[in-house]
Every structure is written in C-alpha cells, then in structure tokens.
Design an enzyme around this catalytic site. Structure first.
Site, PDB file in Angstrom:
ATOM      1  N   SER A  41     -20.144 -57.415 -27.779  1.00 53.49           N
ATOM      2  CA  SER A  41     -20.535 -56.697 -26.558  1.00 53.49           C
ATOM      3  C   SER A  41     -21.895 -57.177 -26.069  1.00 53.49           C
ATOM      4  CB  SER A  41     -20.585 -55.183 -26.816  1.00 53.49           C
ATOM      5  OG  SER A  41     -21.769 -54.848 -27.525  1.00 53.49           O
ATOM      6  N   SER A 195     -26.196 -49.776 -23.605  1.00 54.09           N
ATOM      7  CA  SER A 195     -26.180 -49.775 -25.061  1.00 54.09           C
ATOM      8  C   SER A 195     -25.927 -48.366 -25.580  1.00 54.09           C
ATOM      9  CB  SER A 195     -27.514 -50.291 -25.618  1.00 54.09           C
ATOM     10  OG  SER A 195     -27.556 -50.150 -27.021  1.00 54.09           O
TER      11      SER A 195
END
Length: 247
Positions: A41, A195
């Site tokens: 990611s 995040s």
C-alpha cells in the site's frame, strides 16, 4: 551395472542433502535474522512505495512468537529484547488481527504524549520541526494526477524523513493527545493523509507484536508491475531504489 546404479543413487542422495541443507539454512535466516516483505500500500510513501521489496531485520528488537513461522504460542513477551528507537520503520502485527503485517514509522515510545495539531506532530508538548521539501508523484495506482507536497520532519533523535500532506485539513491532521502505555508504541505512516495507524484503528502496538526493523530495499517495480511479469521488468524497474537503505 550395479556399480553405476549405486553411484547414481549416491549422487542423488548427495543432491537431496544439499537441497535440504539449503532449505534449512534459508529457514533459519528467515526466522532468526532477515525476512523479505513486499510493500502492498501507499501508507509509507514517499519512503516506501508499492512494489518495493524489503528486508526486515528481525534480530533488531529480539524475538516474540510473531517472529516464528505460523506464530506458535511457545512463549509470551520478547526474548533477547532491544528497545526500538523513535523514527525506526517497523514491521509489526496489526493488534486487532495479528495475522496481518503492517509497516509504519515509530513516533511514540512508552510514556510519550503524542498529538497532531494543524498537521504538526507534537511529542511531549514539543513540535517536530517540519519544512517543505519539494513535491512527490507516484508512478502507480496512487498517482493522483498532480504533485503532492512533501515535508521533511526531524525528530529529536536526529532522524529526518519525508512525509506527504495532500490534504492539510484531513481527519488525521488534528487529533486528541495520545498517552502511550508501558510496553506499547505509537506508529504513524509517512503518507499522513492515507495511513491507517495509531491515530485510528491500529491503536497502540504492543511490544510483543513487533516483527523487526525495515532495513533495505533490495528490489522495486513501479507501474503496478507484478513480480511474475518478468518481461516488464526492464521498463518498470526502479533502478535508483535497488539496495537502498530504509531511513
């Protein structure tokens, strides 16, 4: 003929022993010293990119049950434990579901007070110095179509690293004050607006959940290129990231 057959069998057995020894050595290295991970990611951009392949130093913080394959419940806590440092990039097990690996930067140590105010990180009431450091644009699925502002932060340990702040007024840019409990750590992604970390569902990370410190990028593919697509490597290999230390 029998002698030739015996030699063939002996040679086959020697080959099998070499293969078994190599597999055991690889297992020991993976279990005790270094383990490869893939970055899935964009939460650690620009430090780590999707398609980075990294080595994680498992010896850095000692060992817990999560250091072993399949995480057998052989012991609790950590053995040969060493304290991580503020600023380390850490692989750890996601506290709500320890079957999942996460990678973030360690911002808060046990006893620290951590808060984000107007995009500035405060540790124990002191702001982490932050200055503009150019712009970043991803070369994969996280390409927003525009450059994203980069800000360099410098911790009191002297560790300096780049962060992204695409949306100055996002949910994570103003938080409550978090007091890190004993035996736990506070983690944040360098891509501050994208995040899942200790500001949100990750919460405080127990020391037992630490897997190791990210140490080296040994391979990197851009443009969402699969490792299996070897024919695409020449065009999509990020040559400037090969054997780059993670800082």
């Amino acid at each position: 003929m029998a002698q030739a057959t015996d030699k063939q069998q002996s040679g086959l057995w020697e080959n099998i022993k070499v293969i078994v020894q190599a597999l055991l050595l690889a297992l020991v290295i993976r279990t005790v010293f270094f383990q490869p991970f893939t970055i899935p990611s964009g939460s650690m951009m620009p430090t780590l990119l999707v398609g980075d392949y990294i080595f994680v130093n498992k010896f850095a913080y000692g060992y817990s049950k999560y250091s072993l394959p399949l995480s057998p419940d052989l012991f609790s806590g950590r053995i040969f434990a060493s304290e991580p440092k503020r600023g380390d990039v850490v692989v750890f097990r996601f506290p709500p579901n320890p079957d999942i690996d996460y990678i973030k930067r360690l911002i808060g140590l046990p006893g620290d007070r951590v808060q984000v105010r107007d995009s500035i990180v405060y540790i124990n009431g002191n702001p982490v110095p932050r200055q503009g450091d150019g712009a970043f644009r991803a070369d994969d699925q996280y390409d927003t179509g525009a450059d994203v502002p980069v800000f360099k932060e410098t911790l009191d340990t002297g560790v300096a690293f780049d962060t992204l702040d695409q949306f100055p007024n996002s949910r994570g840019d103003n938080t409550q004050e978090f007091v890190v409990p004993a035996g736990h750590y506070f983690m944040m992604g360098d891509n501050r607006d994208n995040s899942a970390d200790s500001r949100f569902d990750v919460g405080f990370v127990p020391a037992e959940n630490l897997v190791g410190r990210a140490s080296l990028i040994f391979f990197s593919l851009g443009n969402d290129t699969s490792f299996k697509e070897i024919w695409k490597w020449p065009a999509n290999l990020r040559y400037d990231r090969l054997f780059k230390a993670v800082e």
